[in-house]
Design a protein around this motif. Structure first.
Motif, PDB file in Angstrom:
ATOM      1  N   ALA A 122       0.098  -1.858  -3.495  1.00 54.69           N
ATOM      2  CA  ALA A 122       0.822  -0.960  -4.399  1.00 54.69           C
ATOM      3  C   ALA A 122       2.313  -0.925  -4.136  1.00 54.69           C
ATOM      4  CB  ALA A 122       0.248   0.441  -4.289  1.00 54.69           C
ATOM      5  N   ASP A 123       3.069  -0.719  -5.226  1.00 61.20           N
ATOM      6  CA  ASP A 123       4.501  -0.429  -5.120  1.00 61.20           C
ATOM      7  C   ASP A 123       4.720   1.070  -4.912  1.00 61.20           C
ATOM      8  OD1 ASP A 123       5.366  -3.148  -5.753  1.00 61.20           O
ATOM      9  OD2 ASP A 123       4.618  -2.716  -7.765  1.00 61.20           O
ATOM     10  N   ARG A 124       3.951   1.877  -5.646  1.00 61.72           N
ATOM     11  CA  ARG A 124       4.040   3.330  -5.494  1.00 61.72           C
ATOM     12  C   ARG A 124       2.637   3.914  -5.356  1.00 61.72           C
ATOM     13  NH1 ARG A 124       6.800   6.814  -9.574  1.00 61.72           N
ATOM     14  NH2 ARG A 124       5.867   5.427 -11.116  1.00 61.72           N
ATOM     15  N   ILE A 125       2.579   5.094  -4.746  1.00 64.51           N
ATOM     16  CA  ILE A 125       1.319   5.789  -4.489  1.00 64.51           C
ATOM     17  C   ILE A 125       1.377   7.163  -5.138  1.00 64.51           C
ATOM     18  CG2 ILE A 125      -0.233   6.710  -2.714  1.00 64.51           C
ATOM     19  CD1 ILE A 125      -0.024   3.728  -2.445  1.00 64.51           C
ATOM     20  N   GLY A 126       0.301   7.544  -5.820  1.00 66.20           N
ATOM     21  CA  GLY A 126       0.126   8.907  -6.292  1.00 66.20           C
ATOM     22  C   GLY A 126      -1.120   9.479  -5.657  1.00 66.20           C
ATOM     23  N   VAL A 127      -1.055  10.726  -5.219  1.00 69.03           N
ATOM     24  CA  VAL A 127      -2.215  11.387  -4.613  1.00 69.03           C
ATOM     25  C   VAL A 127      -2.587  12.588  -5.476  1.00 69.03           C
ATOM     26  CG1 VAL A 127      -3.151  12.556  -2.585  1.00 69.03           C
ATOM     27  CG2 VAL A 127      -1.566  10.634  -2.296  1.00 69.03           C
ATOM     28  N   ILE A 128      -3.826  12.624  -5.937  1.00 69.22           N
ATOM     29  CA  ILE A 128      -4.325  13.710  -6.756  1.00 69.22           C
ATOM     30  C   ILE A 128      -5.428  14.434  -6.008  1.00 69.22           C
ATOM     31  CG2 ILE A 128      -6.007  12.248  -7.985  1.00 69.22           C
ATOM     32  CD1 ILE A 128      -5.325  13.862 -10.526  1.00 69.22           C
ATOM     33  N   ASN A 129      -5.435  15.749  -6.097  1.00 66.82           N
ATOM     34  CA  ASN A 129      -6.449  16.552  -5.412  1.00 66.82           C
ATOM     35  C   ASN A 129      -6.641  17.842  -6.192  1.00 66.82           C
ATOM     36  OD1 ASN A 129      -8.323  16.983  -3.372  1.00 66.82           O
ATOM     37  ND2 ASN A 129      -6.884  18.045  -2.052  1.00 66.82           N
ATOM     38  N   HIS A 130      -7.894  18.211  -6.412  1.00 63.59           N
ATOM     39  CA  HIS A 130      -8.221  19.432  -7.165  1.00 63.59           C
ATOM     40  C   HIS A 130      -7.503  19.461  -8.513  1.00 63.59           C
ATOM     41  CE1 HIS A 130     -10.270  20.957  -3.633  1.00 63.59           C
ATOM     42  NE2 HIS A 130      -9.162  20.839  -2.923  1.00 63.59           N
ATOM     43  N   GLY A 131      -7.379  18.284  -9.156  1.00 66.45           N
ATOM     44  CA  GLY A 131      -6.791  18.229 -10.482  1.00 66.45           C
ATOM     45  C   GLY A 131      -5.286  18.290 -10.526  1.00 66.45           C
ATOM     46  N   GLU A 132      -4.629  18.335  -9.375  1.00 61.91           N
ATOM     47  CA  GLU A 132      -3.172  18.393  -9.317  1.00 61.91           C
ATOM     48  C   GLU A 132      -2.619  17.128  -8.677  1.00 61.91           C
ATOM     49  OE1 GLU A 132      -1.431  22.495  -8.413  1.00 61.91           O
ATOM     50  OE2 GLU A 132      -3.377  22.594  -7.411  1.00 61.91           O
ATOM     51  N   LEU A 133      -1.560  16.601  -9.249  1.00 62.89           N
ATOM     52  CA  LEU A 133      -0.875  15.454  -8.666  1.00 62.89           C
ATOM     53  C   LEU A 133       0.063  15.998  -7.601  1.00 62.89           C
ATOM     54  CD1 LEU A 133      -0.846  12.382  -9.108  1.00 62.89           C
ATOM     55  CD2 LEU A 133       1.142  12.702 -10.569  1.00 62.89           C
ATOM     56  N   ILE A 134      -0.344  15.866  -6.335  1.00 62.12           N
ATOM     57  CA  ILE A 134       0.385  16.544  -5.263  1.00 62.12           C
ATOM     58  C   ILE A 134       1.515  15.700  -4.704  1.00 62.12           C
ATOM     59  CG2 ILE A 134      -1.576  17.988  -4.641  1.00 62.12           C
ATOM     60  CD1 ILE A 134      -2.163  16.142  -2.315  1.00 62.12           C
ATOM     61  N   LEU A 135       1.531  14.415  -5.026  1.00 62.19           N
ATOM     62  CA  LEU A 135       2.582  13.559  -4.481  1.00 62.19           C
ATOM     63  C   LEU A 135       2.641  12.260  -5.269  1.00 62.19           C
ATOM     64  CD1 LEU A 135       3.438  12.809  -0.820  1.00 62.19           C
ATOM     65  CD2 LEU A 135       2.742  10.899  -2.276  1.00 62.19           C
ATOM     66  N   VAL A 136       3.862  11.815  -5.577  1.00 62.02           N
ATOM     67  CA  VAL A 136       4.104  10.475  -6.106  1.00 62.02           C
ATOM     68  C   VAL A 136       5.301   9.927  -5.343  1.00 62.02           C
ATOM     69  CG1 VAL A 136       4.750   9.079  -8.090  1.00 62.02           C
ATOM     70  CG2 VAL A 136       3.231  11.031  -8.410  1.00 62.02           C
ATOM     71  N   GLU A 137       5.111   8.779  -4.718  1.00 65.31           N
ATOM     72  CA  GLU A 137       6.171   8.279  -3.835  1.00 65.31           C
ATOM     73  C   GLU A 137       6.091   6.767  -3.738  1.00 65.31           C
ATOM     74  OE1 GLU A 137       9.164   8.415  -2.541  1.00 65.31           O
ATOM     75  OE2 GLU A 137       8.752  10.272  -1.400  1.00 65.31           O
ATOM     76  N   GLU A 138       7.253   6.133  -3.593  1.00 65.44           N
ATOM     77  CA  GLU A 138       7.293   4.706  -3.290  1.00 65.44           C
ATOM     78  C   GLU A 138       6.619   4.497  -1.937  1.00 65.44           C
ATOM     79  OE1 GLU A 138       9.394   2.892  -0.959  1.00 65.44           O
ATOM     80  OE2 GLU A 138       8.633   0.995  -1.741  1.00 65.44           O
ATOM     81  N   LYS A 139       5.819   3.450  -1.832  1.00 63.97           N
ATOM     82  CA  LYS A 139       4.921   3.309  -0.684  1.00 63.97           C
ATOM     83  C   LYS A 139       5.659   3.315   0.651  1.00 63.97           C
ATOM     84  CE  LYS A 139       3.382  -0.739   0.158  1.00 63.97           C
ATOM     85  NZ  LYS A 139       2.679  -2.019  -0.057  1.00 63.97           N
TER      86      LYS A 139
END
Length: 313
Positions: free
Chosen positions: A201-218
């Motif tokens: 991946a170039d970037r990572i998104g982390v989703i938990n409990h229906g919320e996107l808690i983080l989007v960041e370049e790897k």
């Protein structure tokens, strides 16, 4: 340049009252590989299904290539290829026929040369005349990928594409993903194999409990949220920390022959000099030191174990 996917205020609430997505905002740039990570039930598949037009949002707007996925469904869907998590290829039609049909369904004219290239890339050319129902599970997974690529999408969603597949398919798939990205295709993937996201991946998104808690370049994510550890191999087993070392970020290895010191590499002082002095004063001798940085998996686990927003503390 406008993002190829734009998600604004996306919410999905089911009739039961369960809220699968809670105001998700996300932009994905053309030509990147974006990995969406989250535990089971976090909302990954719901988000993908809405963007792909397979589910309707309760609120919010999604644009794919500038096209609203609800008001301009056909134009948006023509840009998207989807490899779903579940294998849905049990028909009696042949591999070639299902690919040709899928291409036509997306409004593309016949292109036998392109379909042949896809089938060869996925080691399916020798199976082109075989009924799909006769294929193994791994081959059916390859057919799912071939169908998703049949209309030459600009956006490709891979929902757990390597779950339960053999090593050869995993290798072939990631080689193809790199070629597609090099050709300008945007790749969005979910995976339980977090080392794959770390590699691809170039970037990572982390989703938990229906919320996107983080989007960041790897690399920025691993730099900003990662920790570093010193592993000290001891000269003699240690069964408990001396009292003078209480409060230090130390743990004894399972075999008692190592000490693990965890610290933030971004901090002004790492405390290593003080630690070495404390070990010397406590009579703890060691014969080797190694260093390691936290993996993406360790960062991910730390993020999803954190309490959800608004949860009771």
């Amino acid at each position: 340049m406008a993002p190829i996917i734009s998600v604004k205020g996306l919410t999905k609430t089911y009739a039961s009252g369960f809220q699968a997505l809670k105001g998700v905002d996300l932009e994905i740039e053309e030509g990147e590989i974006f990995a969406l990570l989250g535990p089971n039930g976090a909302g990954k598949s719901t988000l993908i299904n809405i963007i792909c037009g397979l589910a309707r949002p309760t609120a919010g707007v999604v644009l794919a290539g500038g096209h609203d996925i609800v008001r301009d469904y056909r134009a948006a869907r023509a840009l998207i290829g989807l490899v779903p998590q579940e294998i849905m290829a049990e028909g009696f039609e042949t591999v070639w026929a299902t690919m040709a049909f899928s291409r036509g369904l997306s409004g593309k004219g016949p292109d036998p040369a392109f379909l042949e290239t896809v089938l060869r890339d996925l080691t399916l050319w020798d199976k082109r005349s075989s009924p799909i129902v006769t294929l193994s599970g791994g081959m059916k997974r390859r057919v799912m990928i071939a169908k998703a690529l049949s209309h030459q999408p600009r956006i490709l969603f891979l929902d757990e594409p390597t779950a339960g597949v053999d090593v050869d398919l995993r290798r072939d798939l990631w080689a193809m993903v790199r070629r597609l990205r090099d050709g300008g295709v945007t790749i969005i993937l979910t995976t339980h194999y977090i080392e794959e996201a770390e590699e691809m991946a170039d970037r990572i998104g982390v989703i938990n409990h229906g919320e996107l808690i983080l989007v960041e370049e790897k690399t920025a994510l691993m730099r900003n949220l990662g920790t570093r550890q010193l592993i000290l191999t001891l000269a003699a087993p240690l069964h408990g920390l001396p009292g003078s070392l209480a409060g230090e970020p130390l743990e004894i290895g399972a075999d008692g022959l190592s000490l693990i010191y965890t610290f933030d590499p971004k901090a002004t002082g790492t405390g290593m000099a003080d630690l070495m002095g404390a070990l010397l004063n406590a009579g703890v001798a060691f014969r080797d030191i190694q260093s390691r940085e936290s993996s993406l998996e360790e960062i991910f686990v730390g993020l999803v174990r954190a309490p959800a927003k608004g949860a009771a503390q």
